[in-house]
Design a protein around this motif. Sequence first.
Motif, PDB file in Angstrom:
ATOM      1  N   LEU A  29       0.764  -1.126   0.175  1.00  0.00           N
ATOM      2  CA  LEU A  29      -0.003  -0.214  -0.032  1.00  0.00           C
ATOM      3  C   LEU A  29       0.848   1.228  -0.084  1.00  0.00           C
ATOM      4  O   LEU A  29       0.506   2.302  -0.681  1.00  0.00           O
ATOM      5  CB  LEU A  29      -0.905   0.147   1.072  1.00  0.00           C
ATOM      6  CG  LEU A  29      -2.156  -1.140   1.217  1.00  0.00           C
ATOM      7  CD1 LEU A  29      -3.046  -0.852   2.580  1.00  0.00           C
ATOM      8  CD2 LEU A  29      -2.755  -1.010   0.082  1.00  0.00           C
ATOM      9  N   PHE A  30       2.034   1.193   0.518  1.00  0.00           N
ATOM     10  CA  PHE A  30       2.678   2.510   0.942  1.00  0.00           C
ATOM     11  C   PHE A  30       4.030   2.315   0.185  1.00  0.00           C
ATOM     12  O   PHE A  30       4.806   3.385   0.205  1.00  0.00           O
ATOM     13  CB  PHE A  30       2.876   2.785   2.373  1.00  0.00           C
ATOM     14  CG  PHE A  30       1.557   3.017   3.057  1.00  0.00           C
ATOM     15  CD1 PHE A  30       1.033   4.207   2.972  1.00  0.00           C
ATOM     16  CD2 PHE A  30       0.985   1.811   3.961  1.00  0.00           C
ATOM     17  CE1 PHE A  30      -0.191   4.432   3.643  1.00  0.00           C
ATOM     18  CE2 PHE A  30      -0.217   2.074   4.642  1.00  0.00           C
ATOM     19  CZ  PHE A  30      -0.798   3.528   4.388  1.00  0.00           C
ATOM     20  N   LYS A  31       4.396   1.370  -0.417  1.00  0.00           N
ATOM     21  CA  LYS A  31       5.593   1.158  -1.359  1.00  0.00           C
ATOM     22  C   LYS A  31       6.949   1.647  -0.589  1.00  0.00           C
ATOM     23  O   LYS A  31       7.861   1.918  -1.074  1.00  0.00           O
ATOM     24  CB  LYS A  31       5.549   2.284  -2.564  1.00  0.00           C
ATOM     25  CG  LYS A  31       4.224   2.451  -3.215  1.00  0.00           C
ATOM     26  CD  LYS A  31       3.595   1.145  -3.871  1.00  0.00           C
ATOM     27  CE  LYS A  31       2.494   1.106  -4.607  1.00  0.00           C
ATOM     28  NZ  LYS A  31       2.180  -0.168  -5.405  1.00  0.00           N
ATOM     29  N   GLN A  32       6.880   0.817   0.479  1.00  0.00           N
ATOM     30  CA  GLN A  32       8.045   0.943   1.300  1.00  0.00           C
ATOM     31  C   GLN A  32       7.831  -0.081   2.444  1.00  0.00           C
ATOM     32  O   GLN A  32       6.943  -0.475   2.836  1.00  0.00           O
ATOM     33  CB  GLN A  32       8.284   2.330   2.002  1.00  0.00           C
ATOM     34  CG  GLN A  32       7.374   2.724   3.009  1.00  0.00           C
ATOM     35  CD  GLN A  32       7.667   4.211   3.469  1.00  0.00           C
ATOM     36  OE1 GLN A  32       8.186   4.352   4.579  1.00  0.00           O
ATOM     37  NE2 GLN A  32       7.616   5.108   2.620  1.00  0.00           N
ATOM     38  N   LYS A  33       8.951  -0.650   3.081  1.00  0.00           N
ATOM     39  CA  LYS A  33       8.928  -1.564   4.110  1.00  0.00           C
ATOM     40  C   LYS A  33       9.186  -0.857   5.514  1.00  0.00           C
ATOM     41  O   LYS A  33       9.552   0.344   5.551  1.00  0.00           O
ATOM     42  CB  LYS A  33      10.157  -2.489   4.092  1.00  0.00           C
ATOM     43  CG  LYS A  33      10.015  -3.435   2.736  1.00  0.00           C
ATOM     44  CD  LYS A  33      11.279  -4.342   2.978  1.00  0.00           C
ATOM     45  CE  LYS A  33      11.416  -5.057   1.659  1.00  0.00           C
ATOM     46  NZ  LYS A  33      12.489  -6.043   1.659  1.00  0.00           N
ATOM     47  N   THR A  34       8.568  -1.568   6.527  1.00  0.00           N
ATOM     48  CA  THR A  34       8.745  -1.097   7.886  1.00  0.00           C
ATOM     49  C   THR A  34       9.253  -2.317   8.711  1.00  0.00           C
ATOM     50  O   THR A  34       8.652  -3.391   8.530  1.00  0.00           O
ATOM     51  CB  THR A  34       7.663  -0.510   8.541  1.00  0.00           C
ATOM     52  OG1 THR A  34       7.773  -0.032   9.842  1.00  0.00           O
ATOM     53  CG2 THR A  34       6.434  -1.310   8.524  1.00  0.00           C
ATOM     54  N   LYS A  35      10.266  -2.337   9.543  1.00  0.00           N
ATOM     55  CA  LYS A  35      10.529  -3.473  10.463  1.00  0.00           C
ATOM     56  C   LYS A  35       9.675  -3.520  11.455  1.00  0.00           C
ATOM     57  O   LYS A  35       9.777  -4.588  12.073  1.00  0.00           O
ATOM     58  CB  LYS A  35      12.117  -3.189  10.865  1.00  0.00           C
ATOM     59  CG  LYS A  35      13.040  -3.135   9.664  1.00  0.00           C
ATOM     60  CD  LYS A  35      14.531  -2.900  10.107  1.00  0.00           C
ATOM     61  CE  LYS A  35      15.548  -2.807   9.126  1.00  0.00           C
ATOM     62  NZ  LYS A  35      16.811  -2.591   9.489  1.00  0.00           N
TER      63      LYS A  35
END
Length: 253
Positions: A84-90
């Motif tokens: 959805l947001f085109k980035q990763k989060t750890k």
Amino acid sequence: MRSNTPVLKLFWVLLFIMTDASKAEPLMIAHAGGGFQGVAYSNSIEALDNSYRQGFRYIEMDFSWTNDGQLVCLHDWDKTYKKLFKQKTKAPLSRKKFEQMVAQHPTFRSCTLVTLVDWLADKPQVRIITDIKDDNLIGITHIIAQYPEIKDQLIPQFYQPEEYNVLKKKGFEDLIWILYQYKGSKQSVLDEAENMDLFAVSMRSRQAKSRTLQKLRQGHRIFVYTINKKSSIKRLSDKYGVSGFYTDFLVAE
């Protein structure tokens, strides 16, 4: 006097056949808010608006915990967040950071509890089916403590049989037992559900075809997720008596 018990038995059998839920129009549930512009799992205000316009009045929503103990409308912080947001989060974000990401999204605004409650305010006929994968009971308690005004619009899903009585004691009339986290046998599902008053038991389509789980139909409705083909709905409804379907892209009839 001659007993007419066999006749009565035949009458009730025929009545059951005539009123079998599988003969009624299936209940259509917008999955994860419903699809929007070809995107599933957005859990967004735009998806909710679209589903409402299409006639959905039962809408399933996903909820995930932020790192500061708040619920936001998100399926998960892994694959779905990345999609959805085109980035990763750890790790989970804070609610404030999530809201910032939502505000920057070019297409839609994923819900928080605040925006979902606002959206529901003038739609009393809409029922929200909750999907809180982690700490479900804490999550339900959290929602109704903060926003008691929407309690009657909620249909909580629960994952383990022991959650049922807890939710009933909280005053929920309609509950759905969804089976994807349950590790017990098919027979144990029957045994556990026997004394439950449920809105439905929800499962994958292959489970609904099981001879054992088909016995649930004697006392419960069977719902299936996630179905996006009309032909699948017809087959599952006609052959297996499925009476409710979660869908991303089909339109409510």
